[in-house]
Design a protein around this motif. Structure first.
Motif, mmCIF file in Angstrom:
data_model
loop_
_atom_site.group_PDB
_atom_site.id
_atom_site.type_symbol
_atom_site.label_atom_id
_atom_site.label_comp_id
_atom_site.label_asym_id
_atom_site.label_seq_id
_atom_site.Cartn_x
_atom_site.Cartn_y
_atom_site.Cartn_z
ATOM 1 N N MET A 1 0.828 -1.205 0.000
ATOM 2 C CA MET A 1 0.000 0.000 0.000
ATOM 3 C C MET A 1 0.867 1.261 0.000
ATOM 4 S SD MET A 1 -0.963 2.257 2.683
ATOM 5 C CE MET A 1 -2.108 3.607 2.726
ATOM 6 N N LEU A 2 1.942 1.275 0.804
ATOM 7 C CA LEU A 2 2.793 2.459 0.874
ATOM 8 C C LEU A 2 3.497 2.735 -0.447
ATOM 9 C CD1 LEU A 2 4.388 2.043 4.430
ATOM 10 C CD2 LEU A 2 2.509 3.544 3.741
ATOM 11 N N GLU A 3 3.849 1.667 -1.174
ATOM 12 C CA GLU A 3 4.501 1.879 -2.462
ATOM 13 C C GLU A 3 3.554 2.554 -3.460
ATOM 14 O OE1 GLU A 3 2.836 -2.372 -2.672
ATOM 15 O OE2 GLU A 3 3.632 -0.985 -1.172
ATOM 16 N N HIS A 4 2.242 2.295 -3.304
ATOM 17 C CA HIS A 4 1.271 2.934 -4.192
ATOM 18 C C HIS A 4 1.102 4.414 -3.833
ATOM 19 C CE1 HIS A 4 0.558 -0.987 -5.703
ATOM 20 N NE2 HIS A 4 -0.097 -1.419 -4.648
ATOM 21 N N VAL A 5 1.223 4.733 -2.543
ATOM 22 C CA VAL A 5 1.214 6.146 -2.140
ATOM 23 C C VAL A 5 2.427 6.857 -2.728
ATOM 24 C CG1 VAL A 5 1.347 7.738 -0.189
ATOM 25 C CG2 VAL A 5 -0.096 5.707 -0.034
ATOM 26 N N ASP A 6 3.586 6.196 -2.691
ATOM 27 C CA ASP A 6 4.796 6.794 -3.267
ATOM 28 C C ASP A 6 4.610 7.098 -4.747
ATOM 29 O OD1 ASP A 6 5.989 6.580 -0.816
ATOM 30 O OD2 ASP A 6 7.296 4.895 -1.343
ATOM 31 N N SER A 7 4.112 6.128 -5.505
ATOM 32 C CA SER A 7 3.941 6.340 -6.949
ATOM 33 C C SER A 7 2.899 7.417 -7.222
ATOM 34 C CB SER A 7 3.554 5.034 -7.633
ATOM 35 O OG SER A 7 2.334 4.523 -7.152
ATOM 36 N N GLN A 149 23.051 17.277 7.800
ATOM 37 C CA GLN A 149 23.190 18.172 6.646
ATOM 38 C C GLN A 149 22.184 19.315 6.770
ATOM 39 O OE1 GLN A 149 24.018 15.448 2.910
ATOM 40 N NE2 GLN A 149 22.589 14.409 4.283
ATOM 41 N N LEU A 150 22.595 20.508 6.415
ATOM 42 C CA LEU A 150 21.746 21.682 6.555
ATOM 43 C C LEU A 150 20.915 21.869 5.293
ATOM 44 C CD1 LEU A 150 24.239 24.189 8.226
ATOM 45 C CD2 LEU A 150 22.442 22.810 9.318
ATOM 46 N N LYS A 151 19.587 21.710 5.456
ATOM 47 C CA LYS A 151 18.683 21.856 4.322
ATOM 48 C C LYS A 151 17.338 22.376 4.836
ATOM 49 C CE LYS A 151 20.749 20.006 0.641
ATOM 50 N NZ LYS A 151 20.824 20.640 -0.680
ATOM 51 N N PRO A 152 16.709 23.314 4.098
ATOM 52 C CA PRO A 152 15.322 23.642 4.428
ATOM 53 C C PRO A 152 14.427 22.501 3.954
ATOM 54 C CG PRO A 152 15.980 24.820 2.459
ATOM 55 C CD PRO A 152 17.208 24.108 2.958
ATOM 56 N N GLY A 153 13.354 22.258 4.659
ATOM 57 C CA GLY A 153 12.453 21.169 4.279
ATOM 58 C C GLY A 153 11.008 21.518 4.546
ATOM 59 N N ILE A 154 10.121 20.818 3.880
ATOM 60 C CA ILE A 154 8.677 20.989 4.054
ATOM 61 C C ILE A 154 8.128 19.743 4.728
ATOM 62 C CG2 ILE A 154 6.460 21.257 2.891
ATOM 63 C CD1 ILE A 154 7.964 22.637 0.605
ATOM 64 N N SER A 155 7.453 19.939 5.847
ATOM 65 C CA SER A 155 6.789 18.831 6.525
ATOM 66 C C SER A 155 5.390 18.684 5.943
ATOM 67 C CB SER A 155 6.724 19.091 8.031
ATOM 68 O OG SER A 155 6.114 18.003 8.695
ATOM 69 N N MET A 156 5.129 17.549 5.329
ATOM 70 C CA MET A 156 3.865 17.308 4.616
ATOM 71 C C MET A 156 3.196 16.058 5.183
ATOM 72 S SD MET A 156 3.424 16.370 0.563
ATOM 73 C CE MET A 156 4.409 14.870 0.732
ATOM 74 N N THR A 157 1.879 16.152 5.413
ATOM 75 C CA THR A 157 1.116 15.008 5.895
ATOM 76 C C THR A 157 0.171 14.536 4.801
ATOM 77 O OG1 THR A 157 1.199 15.769 8.190
ATOM 78 C CG2 THR A 157 -0.493 14.160 7.640
ATOM 79 N N VAL A 158 0.221 13.257 4.514
ATOM 80 C CA VAL A 158 -0.673 12.626 3.550
ATOM 81 C C VAL A 158 -1.645 11.752 4.332
ATOM 82 C CG1 VAL A 158 -0.828 11.030 1.605
ATOM 83 C CG2 VAL A 158 1.075 12.647 1.748
ATOM 84 N N VAL A 159 -2.947 11.993 4.167
ATOM 85 C CA VAL A 159 -3.969 11.216 4.862
ATOM 86 C C VAL A 159 -4.666 10.313 3.853
ATOM 87 C CG1 VAL A 159 -6.014 11.275 6.328
ATOM 88 C CG2 VAL A 159 -4.300 13.103 6.495
ATOM 89 N N THR A 160 -4.654 9.023 4.122
ATOM 90 C CA THR A 160 -5.280 8.073 3.209
ATOM 91 C C THR A 160 -5.978 6.980 3.988
ATOM 92 O OG1 THR A 160 -4.900 6.572 1.334
ATOM 93 C CG2 THR A 160 -3.196 6.659 3.020
ATOM 94 N N ALA A 161 -6.981 6.378 3.367
ATOM 95 C CA ALA A 161 -7.648 5.226 3.961
ATOM 96 C C ALA A 161 -6.835 3.970 3.660
ATOM 97 C CB ALA A 161 -9.059 5.089 3.404
#
Length: 257
Positions: A1-7, A149-161
């Protein structure tokens, strides 16, 4: 299931940022020093660092659906929150910021991932939701995730059933309700029996119509259904224009076309 979220996420960001497959890689590997040392092209990293069951989006009750040609019942599918850290990696600082800004705009512009980007195994699930972390929300330890390592990043939440594939077969629809009344001595008196017949009518003009039988009346609901007191052989009349009649069978309910 997680691999399908990645794609799904890769298809979404490649189309909306956009990220050309000829120029930019998308990676879901841990962005540590060993990984970054091997990069040869601009890369957007979408690293899944946390998985939690969503309580805010939990639902109760029972839902019906068709599975392999039969009607089944199941509890509403559980929702999970997948937390990603999005970072951009290029040799030029300006290009890096441009990539990250494109990812940010894509997240802010879409509350749900459009179905055209959703992987086929997830197509029958509720829409996948995208959320960018707000001020005050729990944040990942970016330094630890990026191996210092110093990098700016975006924290993103994905909600799925999540389809747990747990269900029970549903029985046939109820067509008849039968009640019996007993005397004070406990003996059931058949003459006191009550039978209620479930009916269904497919005519759109029947919604709200009165249903008449020799033993009672009812009203057709918004789904075209009704329950009325009757016995086998009774004539039931639905007061449409013109009226529709049907005879109550010995067993089961009635359907009117």
């Amino acid at each position: 299931m997680l691999e399908h979220v990645d794609s799904t996420l890769e298809a979404f960001f490649r189309a909306t940022v956009p990220l050309s497959a000829l120029d930019v890689d998308v990676s879901f590997e841990p962005p540590d020093r060993e990984w970054s040392a091997k990069l040869t092209r601009p890369t957007v990293s979408l690293f899944l660092w946390d998985i939690r069951r969503s309580t805010a989006r939990a639902q109760s009750g029972v839902e019906e659906l068709e599975r392999e040609g039969r009607l089944v019942r199941r509890a509403p599918l559980p929702r999970v929150e997948l937390r990603f850290l999005a970072t951009a990696w290029t040799a030029d600082h300006g290009d890096e910021r441009a990539l990250l800004a494109g990812v940010m705009r894509a997240i802010l512009a879409h509350s749900d991932v459009p179905s055209s980007f959703v992987a086929e195994p997830l197509q029958e699930l509720p829409p996948i939701t995208l959320l960018m972390a707000r001020a005050g929300d729990e944040q990942p330890d970016v330094g630890a995730l990026l191996d210092g390592q110093l990098k700016p990043g975006i924290s993103m939440t994905v909600v799925t059933a999540v389809d747990t594939d747990v269900f029970t077969p549903a029985g046939p629809p109820v067509e008849v309700f039968e009640l019996a009344m007993a005397t004070r001595s406990g003996v059931i008196d058949p003459s006191l029996g009550v039978r209620r017949i479930a009916g269904e009518i497919t005519r759109p003009d029947a919604i709200g119509a009165t249903v008449l039988s020799p033993h009672g009346t009812a009203t057709v609901n918004g789904a075209g259904r009704f329950v009325v007191r009757a016995v086998a052989g009774d004539e039931i009349v639905v007061s449409t224009d013109p009226p529709v009649t049907v005879i109550v069978p010995l067993e089961g309910g009635v359907r009117v076309s």
